[in-house]
Design a protein around this motif. Structure first.
Motif, PDB file in Angstrom:
ATOM      1  N   TYR A  63       7.214   1.738  -7.452  1.00 18.47           N
ATOM      2  CA  TYR A  63       6.225   0.727  -7.101  1.00 18.47           C
ATOM      3  C   TYR A  63       4.917   1.393  -6.695  1.00 18.47           C
ATOM      4  O   TYR A  63       3.830   1.006  -7.143  1.00 18.47           O
ATOM      5  CB  TYR A  63       6.762  -0.137  -5.962  1.00 18.47           C
ATOM      6  CG  TYR A  63       5.817  -1.224  -5.480  1.00 18.47           C
ATOM      7  CD1 TYR A  63       5.919  -2.523  -5.968  1.00 18.47           C
ATOM      8  CD2 TYR A  63       4.856  -0.953  -4.526  1.00 18.47           C
ATOM      9  CE1 TYR A  63       5.062  -3.518  -5.528  1.00 18.47           C
ATOM     10  CE2 TYR A  63       3.985  -1.936  -4.070  1.00 18.47           C
ATOM     11  CZ  TYR A  63       4.093  -3.225  -4.573  1.00 18.47           C
ATOM     12  OH  TYR A  63       3.240  -4.198  -4.138  1.00 18.47           O
ATOM     13  N   CYS A  64       5.013   2.391  -5.819  1.00 19.22           N
ATOM     14  CA  CYS A  64       3.814   3.059  -5.314  1.00 19.22           C
ATOM     15  C   CYS A  64       3.110   3.864  -6.406  1.00 19.22           C
ATOM     16  O   CYS A  64       1.878   3.880  -6.486  1.00 19.22           O
ATOM     17  CB  CYS A  64       4.176   3.974  -4.148  1.00 19.22           C
ATOM     18  SG  CYS A  64       4.727   3.096  -2.667  1.00 19.22           S
ATOM     19  N   THR A  65       3.897   4.524  -7.239  1.00 26.99           N
ATOM     20  CA  THR A  65       3.317   5.329  -8.311  1.00 26.99           C
ATOM     21  C   THR A  65       2.556   4.462  -9.301  1.00 26.99           C
ATOM     22  O   THR A  65       1.438   4.801  -9.734  1.00 26.99           O
ATOM     23  CB  THR A  65       4.425   6.103  -9.053  1.00 26.99           C
ATOM     24  OG1 THR A  65       5.104   6.962  -8.135  1.00 26.99           O
ATOM     25  CG2 THR A  65       3.839   6.940 -10.184  1.00 26.99           C
ATOM     26  N   GLU A  66       3.137   3.324  -9.669  1.00 23.43           N
ATOM     27  CA  GLU A  66       2.499   2.423 -10.629  1.00 23.43           C
ATOM     28  C   GLU A  66       1.183   1.869 -10.101  1.00 23.43           C
ATOM     29  O   GLU A  66       0.292   1.525 -10.886  1.00 23.43           O
ATOM     30  CB  GLU A  66       3.441   1.267 -10.955  1.00 23.43           C
ATOM     31  CG  GLU A  66       4.656   1.690 -11.777  1.00 23.43           C
ATOM     32  CD  GLU A  66       5.656   0.560 -11.918  1.00 23.43           C
ATOM     33  OE1 GLU A  66       5.420  -0.517 -11.312  1.00 23.43           O
ATOM     34  OE2 GLU A  66       6.665   0.751 -12.626  1.00 23.43           O
ATOM     35  N   ARG A  67       1.042   1.795  -8.768  1.00 18.61           N
ATOM     36  CA  ARG A  67      -0.162   1.212  -8.159  1.00 18.61           C
ATOM     37  C   ARG A  67      -1.081   2.267  -7.550  1.00 18.61           C
ATOM     38  O   ARG A  67      -1.975   1.944  -6.772  1.00 18.61           O
ATOM     39  CB  ARG A  67       0.265   0.179  -7.103  1.00 18.61           C
ATOM     40  CG  ARG A  67       0.894  -1.047  -7.747  1.00 18.61           C
ATOM     41  CD  ARG A  67       1.749  -1.835  -6.786  1.00 18.61           C
ATOM     42  NE  ARG A  67       2.318  -3.021  -7.450  1.00 18.61           N
ATOM     43  CZ  ARG A  67       3.364  -2.977  -8.268  1.00 18.61           C
ATOM     44  NH1 ARG A  67       3.960  -1.825  -8.528  1.00 18.61           N
ATOM     45  NH2 ARG A  67       3.811  -4.089  -8.832  1.00 18.61           N
ATOM     46  N   LEU A  96      -0.632   4.386  -5.266  1.00 16.13           N
ATOM     47  CA  LEU A  96      -0.556   4.522  -3.810  1.00 16.13           C
ATOM     48  C   LEU A  96      -0.005   5.926  -3.508  1.00 16.13           C
ATOM     49  O   LEU A  96       1.135   6.108  -3.065  1.00 16.13           O
ATOM     50  CB  LEU A  96       0.350   3.434  -3.224  1.00 16.13           C
ATOM     51  CG  LEU A  96      -0.088   1.991  -3.509  1.00 16.13           C
ATOM     52  CD1 LEU A  96       0.958   1.003  -3.013  1.00 16.13           C
ATOM     53  CD2 LEU A  96      -1.431   1.718  -2.848  1.00 16.13           C
ATOM     54  N   ASP A  97      -0.851   6.926  -3.764  1.00  7.28           N
ATOM     55  CA  ASP A  97      -0.390   8.309  -3.745  1.00  7.28           C
ATOM     56  C   ASP A  97       0.145   8.753  -2.390  1.00  7.28           C
ATOM     57  O   ASP A  97       1.133   9.483  -2.314  1.00  7.28           O
ATOM     58  CB  ASP A  97      -1.523   9.240  -4.185  1.00  7.28           C
ATOM     59  CG  ASP A  97      -1.906   9.026  -5.638  1.00  7.28           C
ATOM     60  OD1 ASP A  97      -1.079   8.459  -6.381  1.00  7.28           O
ATOM     61  OD2 ASP A  97      -3.015   9.413  -6.032  1.00  7.28           O
ATOM     62  N   SER A  98      -0.527   8.339  -1.304  1.00  9.94           N
ATOM     63  CA  SER A  98      -0.077   8.770   0.018  1.00  9.94           C
ATOM     64  C   SER A  98       1.324   8.258   0.315  1.00  9.94           C
ATOM     65  O   SER A  98       2.170   8.982   0.862  1.00  9.94           O
ATOM     66  CB  SER A  98      -1.047   8.280   1.095  1.00  9.94           C
ATOM     67  OG  SER A  98      -2.300   8.927   0.971  1.00  9.94           O
ATOM     68  N   TRP A  99       1.578   7.008  -0.053  1.00 14.04           N
ATOM     69  CA  TRP A  99       2.902   6.440   0.171  1.00 14.04           C
ATOM     70  C   TRP A  99       3.941   7.095  -0.727  1.00 14.04           C
ATOM     71  O   TRP A  99       5.089   7.309  -0.321  1.00 14.04           O
ATOM     72  CB  TRP A  99       2.881   4.930  -0.066  1.00 14.04           C
ATOM     73  CG  TRP A  99       2.329   4.175   1.101  1.00 14.04           C
ATOM     74  CD1 TRP A  99       1.108   3.587   1.199  1.00 14.04           C
ATOM     75  CD2 TRP A  99       2.985   3.961   2.356  1.00 14.04           C
ATOM     76  NE1 TRP A  99       0.961   3.005   2.437  1.00 14.04           N
ATOM     77  CE2 TRP A  99       2.095   3.221   3.163  1.00 14.04           C
ATOM     78  CE3 TRP A  99       4.221   4.327   2.870  1.00 14.04           C
ATOM     79  CZ2 TRP A  99       2.414   2.836   4.465  1.00 14.04           C
ATOM     80  CZ3 TRP A  99       4.546   3.946   4.166  1.00 14.04           C
ATOM     81  CH2 TRP A  99       3.649   3.207   4.944  1.00 14.04           C
ATOM     82  N   THR A 100       3.540   7.434  -1.957  1.00 12.78           N
ATOM     83  CA  THR A 100       4.470   8.105  -2.863  1.00 12.78           C
ATOM     84  C   THR A 100       4.905   9.438  -2.284  1.00 12.78           C
ATOM     85  O   THR A 100       6.090   9.764  -2.241  1.00 12.78           O
ATOM     86  CB  THR A 100       3.820   8.330  -4.241  1.00 12.78           C
ATOM     87  OG1 THR A 100       3.446   7.068  -4.802  1.00 12.78           O
ATOM     88  CG2 THR A 100       4.794   9.031  -5.184  1.00 12.78           C
ATOM     89  N   ARG A 101       3.934  10.244  -1.796  1.00 11.00           N
ATOM     90  CA  ARG A 101       4.266  11.546  -1.201  1.00 11.00           C
ATOM     91  C   ARG A 101       5.152  11.363   0.031  1.00 11.00           C
ATOM     92  O   ARG A 101       6.079  12.131   0.267  1.00 11.00           O
ATOM     93  CB  ARG A 101       2.986  12.287  -0.806  1.00 11.00           C
ATOM     94  CG  ARG A 101       1.985  12.579  -1.901  1.00 11.00           C
ATOM     95  CD  ARG A 101       2.464  13.632  -2.882  1.00 11.00           C
ATOM     96  NE  ARG A 101       3.235  13.028  -3.965  1.00 11.00           N
ATOM     97  CZ  ARG A 101       2.682  12.345  -4.973  1.00 11.00           C
ATOM     98  NH1 ARG A 101       1.366  12.177  -5.040  1.00 11.00           N
ATOM     99  NH2 ARG A 101       3.440  11.829  -5.910  1.00 11.00           N
ATOM    100  N   TYR A 102       4.839  10.332   0.822  1.00 12.63           N
ATOM    101  CA  TYR A 102       5.601  10.081   2.047  1.00 12.63           C
ATOM    102  C   TYR A 102       7.058   9.776   1.717  1.00 12.63           C
ATOM    103  O   TYR A 102       7.989  10.310   2.335  1.00 12.63           O
ATOM    104  CB  TYR A 102       4.972   8.907   2.794  1.00 12.63           C
ATOM    105  CG  TYR A 102       5.574   8.645   4.165  1.00 12.63           C
ATOM    106  CD1 TYR A 102       5.215   9.425   5.253  1.00 12.63           C
ATOM    107  CD2 TYR A 102       6.491   7.615   4.357  1.00 12.63           C
ATOM    108  CE1 TYR A 102       5.757   9.182   6.515  1.00 12.63           C
ATOM    109  CE2 TYR A 102       7.041   7.371   5.608  1.00 12.63           C
ATOM    110  CZ  TYR A 102       6.664   8.155   6.684  1.00 12.63           C
ATOM    111  OH  TYR A 102       7.205   7.923   7.924  1.00 12.63           O
TER     112      TYR A 102
END
Length: 306
Positions: free
Chosen positions: A3-7, A9-15
């Motif tokens: 979900y985060c990657t598609e949008r 949302l890099d910081s959330w993806t790394r987290y």
């Protein structure tokens, strides 16, 4: 993560990837945990809060295996975590510092680190984070002396079940709970801290299976101190790989070089498709390959050089 990657949302993806590294650590896959943590930490735009979990994971892996500088991630993560003053950041960093101290044979230091930071953790409402620190307050004391060992730092409020068993000195019960949760290192750790001959032997075998060589060496030292025989330390040639691949990852590499898909690898090794994908990602990361094609090119170049 998808979900985060598609949008973007890099910081959330790394987290979230940081917590994925922790999941690999908890399940005993030290190689994949290391690879995931190191990949995250190389990200050029990694936020400070996003670096905490992969640093904790990397510290645990290096502490357990004895491979690499453990002080570097411990120092970095403590600087970041303590600066927040938040239990959810502080407790994992403290737990890593205590575990490393225990593996290094310094039980008193493990207890002192836990006691120093207990006031921050004590009032928190997360029984798992509380327990991860509380387990070290009376580190390895005989049952009769455990309450006195807390030095007035009474464990107020609940801690998660395996930690509660450890604090009560019910090491076998704690080990059984950890096993039911799929946490093999913690199971062996509980057995190793029991001080009982049979349990220590089980712990050594468990640590060896995981590649937790430093933890196994620490436990063997405990057994020798009691005059008890220990199993042989695995040969370096059989437990090390130039790229740090585990035995399972070497199997995956062989299949990758044969051109097998993730599905084919899963079928050949009798594992889930998701597990096969994790192993493939780990192999690529450890070998510095960006893709399967890149890996095959590396292999072709190596054979040509040979």
């Amino acid at each position: 993560m998808e979900y985060c990657t598609e949008r973007d949302l890099d910081s959330w993806t790394r987290y979230l990837e940081g917590w994925e590294a922790q999941l690999h650590l908890d399940s005993g896959d030290l190689g994949h945990a290391r690879a995931r943590a190191e990949t995250i930490l190389r990200h050029p735009e990694l936020a400070s809060v996003g670096a905490i979990q992969p640093l904790v994971t990397l510290a645990h892996v290096r502490g357990r295996t004895g491979e690499g500088d453990v002080d570097e991630p411990l120092t970095r993560v403590w600087a970041l975590a303590s600066g927040t003053g938040e239990m959810q950041r502080v407790a994992p960093a403290v737990a890593a510092r205590c575990e490393v101290a225990w593996i290094e044979g310094d039980v008193a230091r493990a207890a002192a680190i836990a006691a120093e930071t207990w006031p921050i953790v004590e009032s928190a409402d997360c029984s798992w984070n509380r327990g991860s620190v509380a387990r070290w307050l009376g580190a390895d004391r005989p049952d009769a002396d455990r309450l006195e060992a807390f030095g007035g730092l009474a464990v107020i409020g609940p801690v998660a079940a395996p930690f509660a068993a450890e604090l009560a000195g019910r090491w076998r019960e704690a080990a059984d709970i950890w096993e039911s949760l799929g946490c093999p290192f913690d199971r062996s750790l509980a057995l190793a801290r029991s001080g009982e001959r049979e349990a220590l032997a089980e712990a050594v075998a468990g640590f060896d299976r995981l590649g937790a060589h430093a933890a196994a060496a620490r436990t063997r030292a405990q057994m020798r101190a009691h005059g008890w025989p220990t199993s042989r330390t695995p040969r370096t040639s059989t437990r090390q790989h130039p790229a740090g691949l585990t035995a399972r990852e070497r199997e995956v590499l062989d299949l990758l070089e044969q051109g097998c898909t993730d599905a084919a690898i899963a079928e050949q090794l009798v594992i889930s498709r998701r597990t096969a994908e994790h192993h493939v990602s780990s192999v690529l990361a450890k070998l510095g390959a960006s893709s399967r094609r890149d890996l095959l090119k590396m292999g072709s170049a190596s054979r040509a050089d040979g």
